[in-house]
Design a protein around this motif. Structure first.
Motif: not given
Length: 264
Positions: A117-125, A128-131, A137-143, A147-149
Protein backbone atom coordinates in the motif's frame (compact mmCIF):
# COMPACT_ATOMS: atom_id res chain seq x y z
CA UNK A 1 42.06 29.40 34.32
CA UNK A 2 42.29 25.93 35.85
CA UNK A 3 39.96 23.26 34.51
CA UNK A 4 37.81 21.66 37.23
CA UNK A 5 38.28 17.96 37.96
CA UNK A 6 34.68 17.22 36.97
CA UNK A 7 35.20 18.88 33.59
CA UNK A 8 38.43 16.93 33.10
CA UNK A 9 36.56 13.69 33.81
CA UNK A 10 33.82 14.65 31.35
CA UNK A 11 36.40 15.38 28.65
CA UNK A 12 38.16 12.07 29.32
CA UNK A 13 34.83 10.26 28.99
CA UNK A 14 34.07 11.97 25.68
CA UNK A 15 37.54 11.10 24.37
CA UNK A 16 37.12 7.48 25.48
CA UNK A 17 33.68 7.11 23.85
CA UNK A 18 34.89 8.82 20.67
CA UNK A 19 37.70 6.27 20.45
CA UNK A 20 35.16 3.47 20.85
CA UNK A 21 33.00 4.97 18.11
CA UNK A 22 36.02 4.93 15.77
CA UNK A 23 36.78 1.36 16.82
CA UNK A 24 33.32 0.02 15.95
CA UNK A 25 32.01 2.43 13.29
CA UNK A 26 33.93 0.96 10.39
CA UNK A 27 33.23 -1.48 7.54
CA UNK A 28 34.51 -4.45 9.56
CA UNK A 29 31.47 -3.96 11.80
CA UNK A 30 29.03 -4.77 8.98
CA UNK A 31 29.31 -8.56 8.36
CA UNK A 32 28.40 -9.61 11.91
CA UNK A 33 25.59 -7.09 12.39
CA UNK A 34 22.01 -7.16 11.01
CA UNK A 35 22.89 -4.08 8.96
CA UNK A 36 24.72 -6.47 6.61
CA UNK A 37 21.32 -7.51 5.22
CA UNK A 38 20.38 -4.15 3.64
CA UNK A 39 24.02 -3.74 2.62
CA UNK A 40 23.44 -6.54 0.11
CA UNK A 41 21.35 -4.14 -1.98
CA UNK A 42 21.97 -0.96 -3.97
CA UNK A 43 18.43 0.12 -4.89
CA UNK A 44 17.07 2.57 -2.31
CA UNK A 45 13.69 0.86 -1.79
CA UNK A 46 15.37 -2.56 -1.49
CA UNK A 47 17.69 -1.16 1.20
CA UNK A 48 14.69 0.32 3.05
CA UNK A 49 12.64 -2.91 3.00
CA UNK A 50 15.56 -5.23 3.79
CA UNK A 51 16.58 -2.88 6.60
CA UNK A 52 13.09 -2.76 8.04
CA UNK A 53 12.82 -6.54 8.27
CA UNK A 54 16.37 -6.94 9.59
CA UNK A 55 15.69 -4.38 12.31
CA UNK A 56 12.30 -5.85 13.24
CA UNK A 57 13.92 -9.30 13.56
CA UNK A 58 16.78 -7.88 15.64
CA UNK A 59 16.40 -9.45 19.01
CA UNK A 60 18.31 -12.47 20.23
CA UNK A 61 21.31 -14.09 18.58
CA UNK A 62 22.77 -11.91 15.83
CA UNK A 63 23.72 -14.86 13.61
CA UNK A 64 20.13 -16.13 13.72
CA UNK A 65 18.78 -12.63 13.00
CA UNK A 66 21.00 -12.34 9.92
CA UNK A 67 20.21 -15.85 8.70
CA UNK A 68 16.45 -15.41 9.03
CA UNK A 69 16.57 -12.00 7.38
CA UNK A 70 18.55 -13.40 4.47
CA UNK A 71 16.16 -16.34 4.23
CA UNK A 72 13.27 -13.92 3.86
CA UNK A 73 15.14 -11.92 1.22
CA UNK A 74 15.70 -15.14 -0.73
CA UNK A 75 12.00 -15.98 -0.50
CA UNK A 76 11.33 -12.50 -1.88
CA UNK A 77 13.56 -13.38 -4.86
CA UNK A 78 16.29 -11.05 -3.54
CA UNK A 79 14.25 -8.14 -4.88
CA UNK A 80 12.07 -7.03 -1.95
CA UNK A 81 10.70 -3.84 -3.54
CA UNK A 82 9.58 -5.66 -6.68
CA UNK A 83 8.18 -8.45 -4.52
CA UNK A 84 5.96 -6.23 -2.34
CA UNK A 85 4.57 -4.50 -5.43
CA UNK A 86 4.17 -7.42 -7.84
CA UNK A 87 3.91 -10.66 -5.82
CA UNK A 88 1.47 -13.37 -6.86
CA UNK A 89 -0.80 -15.45 -4.65
CA UNK A 90 1.67 -18.30 -5.04
CA UNK A 91 4.48 -16.05 -3.84
CA UNK A 92 2.49 -15.36 -0.68
CA UNK A 93 1.62 -19.03 -0.16
CA UNK A 94 5.34 -19.79 -0.27
CA UNK A 95 5.80 -17.56 2.79
CA UNK A 96 3.28 -19.34 5.01
CA UNK A 97 5.87 -21.46 6.79
CA UNK A 98 8.21 -18.53 7.52
CA UNK A 99 8.82 -17.87 11.21
CA UNK A 100 11.35 -16.00 13.33
CA UNK A 101 10.79 -16.31 17.05
CA UNK A 102 7.34 -14.78 17.65
CA UNK A 103 7.15 -13.27 14.15
CA UNK A 104 5.12 -15.60 11.95
CA UNK A 105 3.37 -15.70 8.57
CA UNK A 106 0.37 -13.72 9.81
CA UNK A 107 2.70 -10.87 10.74
CA UNK A 108 4.71 -11.19 7.54
CA UNK A 109 1.67 -11.05 5.28
CA UNK A 110 0.44 -7.91 7.02
CA UNK A 111 3.88 -6.29 6.68
CA UNK A 112 3.86 -7.06 2.96
CA UNK A 113 0.33 -5.68 2.62
CA UNK A 114 1.39 -2.45 4.35
CA UNK A 115 4.50 -2.12 2.19
CA UNK A 116 2.44 -2.75 -0.94
CA UNK A 117 0.00 0.00 0.00
CA UNK A 118 2.78 2.44 0.88
CA UNK A 119 5.04 1.86 -2.12
CA UNK A 120 2.03 2.03 -4.44
CA UNK A 121 1.83 5.71 -3.43
CA UNK A 122 5.38 6.69 -2.46
CA UNK A 123 8.87 6.02 -3.79
CA UNK A 124 10.45 5.80 -0.33
CA UNK A 125 9.55 4.53 3.13
CA UNK A 126 10.91 7.78 4.55
CA UNK A 127 7.52 9.48 4.26
CA UNK A 128 5.97 6.77 6.45
CA UNK A 129 7.90 8.39 9.30
CA UNK A 130 8.70 11.97 8.30
CA UNK A 131 5.20 13.10 7.31
CA UNK A 132 4.11 13.03 10.95
CA UNK A 133 6.84 15.32 12.27
CA UNK A 134 6.33 19.03 12.85
CA UNK A 135 8.89 21.35 11.33
CA UNK A 136 11.70 21.82 13.82
CA UNK A 137 10.68 18.92 16.07
CA UNK A 138 13.30 18.21 18.72
CA UNK A 139 13.33 14.49 18.06
CA UNK A 140 11.57 11.64 16.27
CA UNK A 141 8.86 10.99 18.86
CA UNK A 142 6.13 12.19 16.48
CA UNK A 143 7.60 10.20 13.61
CA UNK A 144 7.51 6.95 15.58
CA UNK A 145 4.00 7.50 16.95
CA UNK A 146 2.78 8.50 13.50
CA UNK A 147 4.38 5.46 11.89
CA UNK A 148 2.67 3.14 14.38
CA UNK A 149 -0.76 4.62 13.63
CA UNK A 150 -0.12 4.68 9.89
CA UNK A 151 1.21 1.12 9.83
CA UNK A 152 -2.00 -0.22 11.33
CA UNK A 153 -4.49 1.58 9.07
CA UNK A 154 -5.03 -1.48 6.91
CA UNK A 155 -8.13 -3.64 6.95
CA UNK A 156 -8.31 -6.61 9.31
CA UNK A 157 -5.19 -5.73 11.28
CA UNK A 158 -4.03 -8.85 13.17
CA UNK A 159 -3.94 -7.91 16.85
CA UNK A 160 -0.87 -10.10 17.34
CA UNK A 161 1.14 -8.01 14.84
CA UNK A 162 0.92 -4.85 16.96
CA UNK A 163 3.62 -6.18 19.28
CA UNK A 164 6.14 -6.01 16.44
CA UNK A 165 5.89 -2.24 15.91
CA UNK A 166 6.88 -0.13 18.90
CA UNK A 167 5.84 3.44 19.69
CA UNK A 168 6.75 6.03 22.35
CA UNK A 169 3.06 6.42 23.21
CA UNK A 170 3.17 2.77 24.31
CA UNK A 171 6.26 3.53 26.46
CA UNK A 172 8.43 1.17 24.45
CA UNK A 173 12.14 1.85 24.09
CA UNK A 174 11.56 1.59 20.30
CA UNK A 175 15.06 0.12 20.16
CA UNK A 176 14.67 -1.63 16.81
CA UNK A 177 12.97 1.25 15.02
CA UNK A 178 15.49 3.71 16.46
CA UNK A 179 18.22 1.46 15.09
CA UNK A 180 16.48 1.34 11.71
CA UNK A 181 16.19 5.12 11.59
CA UNK A 182 19.88 5.39 12.50
CA UNK A 183 20.69 3.20 9.51
CA UNK A 184 18.54 5.22 7.11
CA UNK A 185 19.24 8.77 8.38
CA UNK A 186 22.70 9.01 9.84
CA UNK A 187 25.43 10.35 7.54
CA UNK A 188 28.36 8.01 8.12
CA UNK A 189 31.83 8.65 6.69
CA UNK A 190 32.72 5.02 7.42
CA UNK A 191 29.91 3.68 5.26
CA UNK A 192 28.16 1.61 7.93
CA UNK A 193 24.94 3.65 8.14
CA UNK A 194 23.35 4.53 4.81
CA UNK A 195 22.23 8.16 5.20
CA UNK A 196 19.74 7.81 2.32
CA UNK A 197 16.98 9.83 4.02
CA UNK A 198 17.28 13.60 4.39
CA UNK A 199 13.96 14.85 5.79
CA UNK A 200 14.88 13.68 9.28
CA UNK A 201 18.10 15.09 10.73
CA UNK A 202 20.71 12.95 12.51
CA UNK A 203 20.40 15.41 15.40
CA UNK A 204 16.75 14.33 15.86
CA UNK A 205 17.52 10.63 16.21
CA UNK A 206 17.11 8.77 19.51
CA UNK A 207 19.75 6.31 20.64
CA UNK A 208 18.67 2.65 20.60
CA UNK A 209 18.67 1.32 24.15
CA UNK A 210 18.36 -2.14 25.67
CA UNK A 211 19.53 -3.70 28.92
CA UNK A 212 23.14 -3.93 27.67
CA UNK A 213 23.33 -0.30 26.52
CA UNK A 214 21.53 0.86 29.67
CA UNK A 215 24.02 -1.00 31.87
CA UNK A 216 26.99 0.66 30.16
CA UNK A 217 25.28 4.06 30.19
CA UNK A 218 24.65 3.87 33.94
CA UNK A 219 28.22 2.76 34.56
CA UNK A 220 29.52 5.92 32.87
CA UNK A 221 26.94 8.21 34.43
CA UNK A 222 25.04 8.81 31.20
CA UNK A 223 21.76 7.47 32.55
CA UNK A 224 20.05 7.60 35.95
CA UNK A 225 16.68 6.02 35.17
CA UNK A 226 16.25 2.43 36.37
CA UNK A 227 13.52 1.44 33.92
CA UNK A 228 14.55 0.70 30.35
CA UNK A 229 11.77 2.50 28.51
CA UNK A 230 11.15 5.48 26.24
CA UNK A 231 12.02 7.96 28.99
CA UNK A 232 15.35 6.21 29.44
CA UNK A 233 16.02 6.48 25.70
CA UNK A 234 15.27 10.22 25.85
CA UNK A 235 17.43 10.73 28.94
CA UNK A 236 20.38 8.89 27.43
CA UNK A 237 20.09 10.76 24.12
CA UNK A 238 19.89 14.12 25.91
CA UNK A 239 23.26 13.36 27.50
CA UNK A 240 24.74 12.19 24.19
CA UNK A 241 23.61 15.45 22.54
CA UNK A 242 25.80 17.33 25.00
CA UNK A 243 28.77 15.44 23.58
CA UNK A 244 27.76 15.79 19.93
CA UNK A 245 24.61 17.84 19.20
CA UNK A 246 24.73 17.12 15.47
CA UNK A 247 25.25 13.34 15.65
CA UNK A 248 24.37 12.01 19.12
CA UNK A 249 23.52 8.46 18.07
CA UNK A 250 27.02 7.81 16.73
CA UNK A 251 27.66 6.79 20.35
CA UNK A 252 25.38 3.80 19.78
CA UNK A 253 28.45 2.13 18.27
CA UNK A 254 30.45 2.74 21.45
CA UNK A 255 27.71 1.71 23.89
CA UNK A 256 26.80 -1.38 21.87
CA UNK A 257 30.44 -2.42 21.54
CA UNK A 258 31.14 -1.95 25.22
CA UNK A 259 27.96 -3.72 26.31
CA UNK A 260 27.58 -6.59 23.86
CA UNK A 261 31.06 -7.22 22.48
CA UNK A 262 33.27 -6.28 25.43
CA UNK A 263 30.68 -7.21 28.12
CA UNK A 264 31.49 -4.02 30.08
Amino acid sequence: MAVSSSKKEALKLIEFLNRKVEEYDKPEFIPDDPICVPHRFTKKADIEIAGLFASIFAWGNRTTIINKSNELMKRMHDSPHDFVLHHTDKDLRDLLDFKHRTFNATDLLYFIDFLNRHYSRFDSLETAFSQWMDSGAEDITQALNGFYTYFFTGEDVPSRTRKHIAAPMRQSTCKRLNMYLRWMVRQDRSGVDFGIWNTISPSQLICPIDVHVARVARRFGLLDRNQVDWQAALELTAYLRKMDPADPVKYDFALFGLGVVEKY
